[in-house]
Design an enzyme around this catalytic site. Structure first.
Site, PDB file in Angstrom:
ATOM      1  N   ARG A 213       0.853  -1.201   0.000  1.00  0.00           N
ATOM      2  CA  ARG A 213       0.000   0.000   0.000  1.00  0.00           C
ATOM      3  C   ARG A 213       0.889   1.252   0.000  1.00  0.00           C
ATOM      4  O   ARG A 213       0.618   2.226  -0.708  1.00  0.00           O
ATOM      5  CB  ARG A 213      -0.933  -0.009   1.222  1.00  0.00           C
ATOM      6  N   PHE A 229     -11.221  -4.495  -5.733  1.00  0.00           N
ATOM      7  CA  PHE A 229     -11.172  -5.369  -4.546  1.00  0.00           C
ATOM      8  C   PHE A 229     -10.635  -4.535  -3.373  1.00  0.00           C
ATOM      9  O   PHE A 229      -9.680  -4.897  -2.707  1.00  0.00           O
ATOM     10  CB  PHE A 229     -10.285  -6.606  -4.770  1.00  0.00           C
ATOM     11  N   CYS A 339      -3.045 -13.922  -3.894  1.00  0.00           N
ATOM     12  CA  CYS A 339      -2.761 -14.398  -2.534  1.00  0.00           C
ATOM     13  C   CYS A 339      -3.100 -15.879  -2.396  1.00  0.00           C
ATOM     14  O   CYS A 339      -3.297 -16.370  -1.297  1.00  0.00           O
ATOM     15  CB  CYS A 339      -3.491 -13.550  -1.498  1.00  0.00           C
TER      16      CYS A 339
HETATM   17  N1  SAH Z   1      -6.988  -4.654  -1.103  1.00  0.00           N
HETATM   18  C1  SAH Z   1      -7.666  -4.851   0.155  1.00  0.00           C
HETATM   19  C2  SAH Z   1      -7.910  -6.311   0.482  1.00  0.00           C
HETATM   20  C3  SAH Z   1      -8.712  -7.070  -0.556  1.00  0.00           C
HETATM   21  S1  SAH Z   1      -9.373  -8.566   0.019  1.00  0.00           S
HETATM   22  C4  SAH Z   1      -6.899  -4.136   1.259  1.00  0.00           C
HETATM   23  O1  SAH Z   1      -5.808  -3.582   1.003  1.00  0.00           O
HETATM   24  O2  SAH Z   1      -7.367  -4.114   2.395  1.00  0.00           O
HETATM   25  C5  SAH Z   1     -10.394  -9.044  -1.312  1.00  0.00           C
HETATM   26  C6  SAH Z   1     -11.675  -8.256  -1.447  1.00  0.00           C
HETATM   27  O3  SAH Z   1     -12.325  -8.692  -2.644  1.00  0.00           O
HETATM   28  C7  SAH Z   1     -12.716  -8.446  -0.340  1.00  0.00           C
HETATM   29  O4  SAH Z   1     -12.981  -7.212   0.242  1.00  0.00           O
HETATM   30  C8  SAH Z   1     -13.960  -9.006  -1.051  1.00  0.00           C
HETATM   31  O5  SAH Z   1     -15.164  -8.450  -0.535  1.00  0.00           O
HETATM   32  C9  SAH Z   1     -13.733  -8.563  -2.475  1.00  0.00           C
HETATM   33  N2  SAH Z   1     -14.362  -9.373  -3.535  1.00  0.00           N
HETATM   34  C10 SAH Z   1     -14.524 -10.712  -3.590  1.00  0.00           C
HETATM   35  N3  SAH Z   1     -15.072 -11.084  -4.757  1.00  0.00           N
HETATM   36  C11 SAH Z   1     -15.279  -9.954  -5.477  1.00  0.00           C
HETATM   37  C12 SAH Z   1     -15.810  -9.662  -6.792  1.00  0.00           C
HETATM   38  N4  SAH Z   1     -16.211 -10.654  -7.590  1.00  0.00           N
HETATM   39  N5  SAH Z   1     -15.842  -8.394  -7.204  1.00  0.00           N
HETATM   40  C13 SAH Z   1     -15.419  -7.395  -6.393  1.00  0.00           C
HETATM   41  N6  SAH Z   1     -14.903  -7.598  -5.164  1.00  0.00           N
HETATM   42  C14 SAH Z   1     -14.839  -8.860  -4.705  1.00  0.00           C
END
Ligand code: SAH
Length: 395
Positions: A213, A229, A339
């Site tokens: 980040r 995401f 991940c």
């Molecule tokens: N980048 C974030 C962590 C991401 S975790 C950080 O820095 O905190 C993955 C995320 O993907 C979750 O919040 C979940 O709700 C989302 N997610 C899962 N499937 C998805 C989809 N099909 N489209 C959009 N978001 C999705």
């Protein structure tokens, strides 16, 4: 009496001798008659040589090894392991750091504590266990945490219902083992995040992305950013603070989007520069215009949970990256992650290369990223390097 015993089949001791922390059920010849899930058991070779001590579980991963040295597994043992993990976080500059008060204190096999995760959010510790054996230790672990932090922790929350059910079939409720306090503000590299300890995903925040980040911040100035995401807006806050023109956070979870909006405000950022959109990633990418964003972050959930789903996962990563590469502006910056533990760095890089070919864009790799140091990789267990990332420039 002694501990229950597990005897391996002939020739199956090599991985243990190479300190791999798991024993698969297929390697086992015999186990003590009364052995139960969660028991601490000693593992012997077919010739009767002591090899390791670990938590037994009647499943594909039958033993998670906690030590390769024959010794008593008592409170002192757990204390010294957790104290060693604490020492590493001090060494990483994460303890008593005025800019960061959240970090992973215990990371599974990476800290020689298989089946155990402990995350710290300011004055709250969140325990997430992945084995019946660690679940049985939860009270001891909570007491050790209070002692280690000199009674300065306000609460220890057990958030194992989902992880335990998935890994062991054991049903439990989440709940406070010590103290209380559901919401807290975590500070990460000077950014503030409201953490929903009880209701949030995983332990509340994705701490493994801390350094990535910060890295995204260094690319964010003046950019039109799509944080895909986005969960609670981690990458969004960093890029906004770094001077992005605007950031759109997209996540399928509406509660996560709401928290992302709150987190932007919490950091004193004008909310005109940010919008959180609850949507499906692939659909969103299909519908945007080419060039709408010149920086895209793709941090999807693990597409593969086991080797059986690896092939489909790789196809999923390829399709996702094709969609982003097609739409990103010329000379755009793409942060892309996987991940999935069962997808190796080589496989992920190959999937991204396939995406570049299919998108028809020229793509350069600027940087290779991984998990932060408080998520240490067990060098004897390559799969523990689960987070892989690339910073790309798409011409
Ligand atoms: N980048 C974030 C962590 C991401 S975790 C950080 O820095 O905190 C993955 C995320 O993907 C979750 O919040 C979940 O709700 C989302 N997610 C899962 N499937 C998805 C989809 N099909 N489209 C959009 N978001 C999705």
């Amino acid at each position: 009496m002694g501990l229950p015993k597990i005897i391996l089949k002939p020739g199956k001791d090599m991985p243990v001798l190479r300190f791999h922390p798991w024993i698969f059920s297929g390697a086992i010849d015999a186990v003590s008659e009364n052995i139960k899930d969660g028991d601490i058991a000693e593992v012997f070779s077919s010739r009767g040589k002591y090899l390791a001590t670990g938590h037994f579980q009647d499943s594909s991963i039958a033993v998670k090894i906690i030590t390769f040295k024959q010794q008593e597994i008592d409170r002192n043992f757990w204390y010294s392991r957790i104290a060693a993990a604490f020492e590493l976080r001090k060494q990483l500059g994460l303890v008593g750091n005025p800019g960061t008060n959240c970090y992973r204190l215990v990371h599974n096999e990476g800290d020689s504590l298989p089946g155990l995760i402990i995350d710290i959010y300011d004055k709250t510790a969140v325990i997430q266990v992945h084995s019946a054996g660690m679940y049985l230790q939860r009270d001891t672990l909570a007491d050790i945490l209070l002692q280690l932090y000199d009674n300065k922790l306000g609460g220890v929350f057990n958030k194992s219902a989902e992880s335990l059910l998935k890994n062991t079939g054991v049903q439990t409720d989440n709940g406070w083992l010590r103290g209380s306090g559901s919401n807290c503000i975590a500070l990460e590299n000077g950014c503030r995040f409201a953490i929903d300890i009880e209701g949030g995903q995983k332990t509340g925040f994705f701490l493994d992305q801390r350094e990535n980040r910060a890295k995204a911040g260094t690319y964010g100035k003046g950019r039109k950013v799509l944080n895909m995401f986005s969960y609670t807006g981690g990458f969004s806050v960093y890029t906004l603070k770094a001077g992005a023109e605007f950031v759109h956070s997209v996540d399928s979870s509406a509660p996560a989007c709401k928290l992302a909006e709150e987190n932007v405000v919490l950091n004193g950022i004008n909310s005109n520069r940010h919008k959180a959109i609850a949507a499906d990633a692939r659909q969103y990418l299909e519908n945007i215009e080419t060039g709408a964003y010149d920086m895209i972050i793709l941090d999807p959930p693990a597409y593969a949970k086991n080797t059986a789903s690896r092939h489909n996962a790789i196809k999923g990563y390829t399709a996702l990256n094709v969609a982003a590469m097609r739409k990103i502006a010329s000379n755009g910056i793409l942060f892309t992650f996987s991940c999935s533990q069962v997808v190796s760095r080589e496989q992920f890089n190959a999937a991204v290369a396939a995406s570049a070919i299919e998108s028809g864009r020229r793509v350069q790799v600027l940087e290779q990223l991984g998990q932060s140091g408080d998520h240490p990789i067990n060098i004897f267990q390559p799969e523990s390097e689960y987070l892989k990332g690339l910073v790309l420039r798409v011409e």
